[in-house]
Design an enzyme around this catalytic site. Sequence first.
Site, PDB file in Angstrom:
ATOM      1  N   LYS A  92       0.838  -1.198   0.000  1.00 37.99           N
ATOM      2  CA  LYS A  92       0.000   0.000   0.000  1.00 37.99           C
ATOM      3  C   LYS A  92       0.871   1.245   0.000  1.00 37.99           C
ATOM      4  O   LYS A  92       1.529   1.560   0.985  1.00 37.99           O
ATOM      5  CB  LYS A  92      -0.910   0.049   1.228  1.00 37.99           C
ATOM      6  CG  LYS A  92      -1.996   1.104   1.046  1.00 37.99           C
ATOM      7  CD  LYS A  92      -2.607   1.575   2.354  1.00 37.99           C
ATOM      8  CE  LYS A  92      -1.872   2.705   3.001  1.00 37.99           C
ATOM      9  NZ  LYS A  92      -1.819   3.942   2.213  1.00 37.99           N
TER      10      LYS A  92
ATOM     11  N   CYS B 286      13.527  11.564   5.414  1.00 38.84           N
ATOM     12  CA  CYS B 286      13.788  11.025   6.757  1.00 38.84           C
ATOM     13  C   CYS B 286      15.225  11.331   7.171  1.00 38.84           C
ATOM     14  O   CYS B 286      15.522  11.555   8.332  1.00 38.84           O
ATOM     15  CB  CYS B 286      13.529   9.524   6.782  1.00 38.84           C
ATOM     16  SG  CYS B 286      14.464   8.612   5.548  1.00 38.84           S
TER      17      CYS B 286
HETATM   18  P1  NAD Z   1       2.718   8.433   7.651  1.00 42.82           P
HETATM   19  O1  NAD Z   1       3.157   7.707   8.868  1.00 42.82           O
HETATM   20  O2  NAD Z   1       1.656   9.445   7.784  1.00 42.82           O
HETATM   21  O3  NAD Z   1       2.202   7.387   6.544  1.00 42.82           O
HETATM   22  C1  NAD Z   1       3.011   6.325   6.090  1.00 42.82           C
HETATM   23  C2  NAD Z   1       2.110   5.262   5.508  1.00 42.82           C
HETATM   24  O4  NAD Z   1       1.307   4.728   6.551  1.00 42.82           O
HETATM   25  C3  NAD Z   1       1.146   5.743   4.431  1.00 42.82           C
HETATM   26  O5  NAD Z   1       1.009   4.776   3.427  1.00 42.82           O
HETATM   27  C4  NAD Z   1      -0.144   5.888   5.199  1.00 42.82           C
HETATM   28  O6  NAD Z   1      -1.296   5.770   4.378  1.00 42.82           O
HETATM   29  C5  NAD Z   1      -0.041   4.718   6.152  1.00 42.82           C
HETATM   30  N1  NAD Z   1      -0.891   4.833   7.338  1.00 42.82           N
HETATM   31  C6  NAD Z   1      -1.398   5.949   7.899  1.00 42.82           C
HETATM   32  N2  NAD Z   1      -2.179   5.626   8.962  1.00 42.82           N
HETATM   33  C7  NAD Z   1      -2.131   4.283   9.070  1.00 42.82           C
HETATM   34  C8  NAD Z   1      -2.722   3.357   9.967  1.00 42.82           C
HETATM   35  N3  NAD Z   1      -3.510   3.755  10.965  1.00 42.82           N
HETATM   36  N4  NAD Z   1      -2.469   2.048   9.797  1.00 42.82           N
HETATM   37  C9  NAD Z   1      -1.644   1.625   8.801  1.00 42.82           C
HETATM   38  N5  NAD Z   1      -1.082   2.455   7.909  1.00 42.82           N
HETATM   39  C10 NAD Z   1      -1.318   3.780   8.048  1.00 42.82           C
HETATM   40  O7  NAD Z   1       4.051   9.034   7.026  1.00 42.82           O
HETATM   41  P2  NAD Z   1       4.188   9.989   5.756  1.00 42.82           P
HETATM   42  O8  NAD Z   1       3.696  11.344   6.150  1.00 42.82           O
HETATM   43  O9  NAD Z   1       3.623   9.336   4.551  1.00 42.82           O
HETATM   44  O10 NAD Z   1       5.782   9.997   5.559  1.00 42.82           O
HETATM   45  C11 NAD Z   1       6.619  10.835   6.256  1.00 42.82           C
HETATM   46  C12 NAD Z   1       7.285  10.127   7.407  1.00 42.82           C
HETATM   47  O11 NAD Z   1       7.959   8.958   6.945  1.00 42.82           O
HETATM   48  C13 NAD Z   1       8.347  10.953   8.084  1.00 42.82           C
HETATM   49  O12 NAD Z   1       8.239  10.820   9.477  1.00 42.82           O
HETATM   50  C14 NAD Z   1       9.656  10.344   7.589  1.00 42.82           C
HETATM   51  O13 NAD Z   1      10.750  10.555   8.429  1.00 42.82           O
HETATM   52  C15 NAD Z   1       9.277   8.916   7.486  1.00 42.82           C
HETATM   53  N6  NAD Z   1      10.196   8.213   6.570  1.00 42.82           N
HETATM   54  C16 NAD Z   1      11.125   7.362   7.102  1.00 42.82           C
HETATM   55  C17 NAD Z   1      12.046   6.731   6.261  1.00 42.82           C
HETATM   56  C18 NAD Z   1      13.086   5.792   6.797  1.00 42.82           C
HETATM   57  O14 NAD Z   1      13.628   5.023   6.010  1.00 42.82           O
HETATM   58  N7  NAD Z   1      13.390   5.792   8.092  1.00 42.82           N
HETATM   59  C19 NAD Z   1      12.010   6.971   4.897  1.00 42.82           C
HETATM   60  C20 NAD Z   1      11.050   7.842   4.405  1.00 42.82           C
HETATM   61  C21 NAD Z   1      10.140   8.449   5.247  1.00 42.82           C
END
Ligand code: NAD
Length: 501
Positions: free
Chosen positions: A188, A297
């Site tokens: 997803k 990130c």
């Molecule tokens: P997010 O946590 O809002 O969403 C990530 C994913 O989770 C999306 O697909 C979203 O639809 C899904 N999601 C949201 N609510 C959910 C739930 N209740 N249950 C299951 N899935 C759910 O993050 P974002 O805003 O899309 O991305 C930004 C964040 O990602 C930042 O904090 C960034 O640091 C992090 N990130 C980390 C890395 C890494 O490798 N450590 C890489 C890229 C991004």
Amino acid sequence: MSGNTESNEIKQSPYKGKLLIDGQWCEAADGCQLERMSPADEHLVAVYAKAGVVDAERAIAAARKAFDKGPWPMMKGAERARILRNVADGILARKHELARMESLENGKPVAQSLAEIEGAADLWQYAATLARNLHGDSYNTLGEATLGVVLRDPIGVVSIITPWNFPFLIVSQKLPFALAAGCTSIVKPAEVTSGTTVMLGEILQEAGIPPGVVNILVGRGSVVGDVMVTHPDVDMLSFTGSTAVGKQAVAKSAATLKKVSMELGGKNPQIVFADCDWDAAVDAAVYGIFFNAGQCCNSGSRILVQDSIAEKFTAAVIERSKHVRVGDPFEAGVQVGAITTDKQMDTILSYVEGARKDGAHIAMGGSRIDRPGMYIEPTVVTGVTRDMAIAKEEVFGPVLAVLTFSTLEEAIDLANSTLYGLSAAIWSKDFNTCMTTARRIKAGTVWVNTFLEGHAELPFGGYRESGIGRELGRLATEDYTETKTLHMHLGPRTDWYVPKS
Ligand code: NAD
């Protein structure tokens, strides 16, 4: 063909994406759809079938069947490797189309998207090499009557959930390694950047992935993601996203004791010592925060600079930041594109406002740019102290916080003063300074006199609240396996309970 012409072509005809379930492209069971507008100019980019709970359950059932009945998990590693290489070739054959979609939905410069797509193809190629090298262990040291064999078994059905900042690159950090191990999956993407993951589904089918091995769902995290996190037929969760959502997902997945791999947020320091290579460090400070509009990130969102050079170094960073080109992702030479969502735009601006209220100084930028689309000025905040939110929390935008230190001890203490531990960089020409600092930083990646490099061979992941587990590297496929121990008895077996007379 110019970038703008390419963008116009898509403007005339939005991409139409369906769900991929059990090898078939389908509409959502309830007929719902989801639209994506470009954050750069707000035109309609794509219309997707929007999955709900019923579709998620169907996709999980398909992945379960594909795992339990095969052929994928029991296929020879060489055969899986061949298909993964086909995928890499398919990605490269469509790289311009994929890059265009990434930029249209995410808002990042198209040249950057292209580099990410090429990097992702490299990950599929690397995973193909691991598919042939995944192996267990054997013990011939357990005595005359015993042979011990340790098997690596694919763990099963893996839910893969990805964020919007590097959509194609991040799905490629997970899926090919899960597939190399013999797992099946439900994927997803974040709902605002689903296009390239749906296109990947087309490439996977052409490459020869059997039905049900990869199922792709476009939909909301709180609905589709929730089923993927909680369903008892899912064996593992591989999640990249925010620490807040990641923690909730771990808690919910615990009810069925799934294995988890979590790649979460960061508040990464670049530590600049007085004896640094000046030009390289200034460049890295600017690149480190403004690359991907800071929605990264690994963003170097904290500069920790030694106080003897702090004033001059900050002035040099601000001077160079004035030349960063912000603009339309399809315009040649643009380095920073649009902010991906309006929610993110509000978050970034509220952090800037918060910093101002906390007593920091907005030395550069700080405002939304007055033009159509969602753009923010490159922003530098000085006078920051470790207790301020801008020093501790992930802003996820083009906002640099500058802090100062006097001694090496203080630098290390400051670097480790947040709850995160994803990455850090050290800038010094002194070997001892670099190595002492690198060894004591609590972060999964430490760059020494460089920044934001990544290689398929090198593991990636976070300490503390930046995550659990590692991706990439030669052990990446092992994460998607269970260990099975075989105790094999040779010769007559002694009866333990009632000794034979
Ligand atoms: P997010 O946590 O809002 O969403 C990530 C994913 O989770 C999306 O697909 C979203 O639809 C899904 N999601 C949201 N609510 C959910 C739930 N209740 N249950 C299951 N899935 C759910 O993050 P974002 O805003 O899309 O991305 C930004 C964040 O990602 C930042 O904090 C960034 O640091 C992090 N990130 C980390 C890395 C890494 O490798 N450590 C890489 C890229 C991004």
